[in-house]
Write a protein that holds these residues in place. Structure first.
Motif, PDB file in Angstrom:
ATOM      1  N   LYS A  59       0.832  -1.204   0.000  1.00 53.45           N
ATOM      2  CA  LYS A  59       0.000   0.000   0.000  1.00 53.45           C
ATOM      3  C   LYS A  59       0.868   1.257   0.000  1.00 53.45           C
ATOM      4  CE  LYS A  59      -2.172   2.362   3.533  1.00 53.45           C
ATOM      5  NZ  LYS A  59      -2.862   2.387   4.798  1.00 53.45           N
ATOM      6  N   TYR A  60       1.841   1.314   0.909  1.00 57.03           N
ATOM      7  CA  TYR A  60       2.702   2.495   0.985  1.00 57.03           C
ATOM      8  C   TYR A  60       3.616   2.596  -0.235  1.00 57.03           C
ATOM      9  CZ  TYR A  60       1.017   3.454   5.631  1.00 57.03           C
ATOM     10  OH  TYR A  60       0.218   3.767   6.692  1.00 57.03           O
ATOM     11  N   GLN A  63       1.336   4.062  -2.927  1.00 60.23           N
ATOM     12  CA  GLN A  63       1.003   5.447  -2.617  1.00 60.23           C
ATOM     13  C   GLN A  63       2.186   6.353  -2.938  1.00 60.23           C
ATOM     14  OE1 GLN A  63      -0.229   5.475   1.485  1.00 60.23           O
ATOM     15  NE2 GLN A  63      -2.383   5.231   0.947  1.00 60.23           N
ATOM     16  N   GLN A  64       3.391   5.928  -2.568  1.00 59.20           N
ATOM     17  CA  GLN A  64       4.585   6.726  -2.851  1.00 59.20           C
ATOM     18  C   GLN A  64       4.820   6.818  -4.350  1.00 59.20           C
ATOM     19  OE1 GLN A  64       6.284   8.637  -0.777  1.00 59.20           O
ATOM     20  NE2 GLN A  64       7.468   9.357  -2.492  1.00 59.20           N
TER      21      GLN A  64
END
Length: 79
Positions: A59-60, A63-64
């Motif tokens: 997820k991160y 997102q990044q």
């Protein structure tokens, strides 16, 4: 020497990194999964073996990637 803090029961990647807890870096696997071209992955692991943490890491990661892509498109740079 400071005793290492193990993230037993923790499932949020950002929290682990900010809290300075022990984390086994899975970036290479995340990169491989993201660039392998598959549409679905079956994460077959035993209970309490890091499935939720891996999904949080993904997820991160994405997102990044989205933030970086938007910043590049607008001419801004991110770290």
């Amino acid at each position: 020497m400071k005793e290492p803090r193990y993230p037993v029961g923790m499932q949020d990647f950002a929290f682990l990194r900010e809290a300075g807890m022990v984390y086994v870096d899975k970036s290479e696997y995340v990169y491989r999964m993201a660039n392998a071209g598959g549409t679905a992955y079956f994460l077959s692991r035993p209970r309490r073996f890091g499935k939720s943490l891996l999904v949080s890491t993904l997820k991160y990661y994405f997102q990044q990637s989205i933030v970086s892509a938007r910043a590049s498109a607008s001419g801004n740079r991110t770290r």
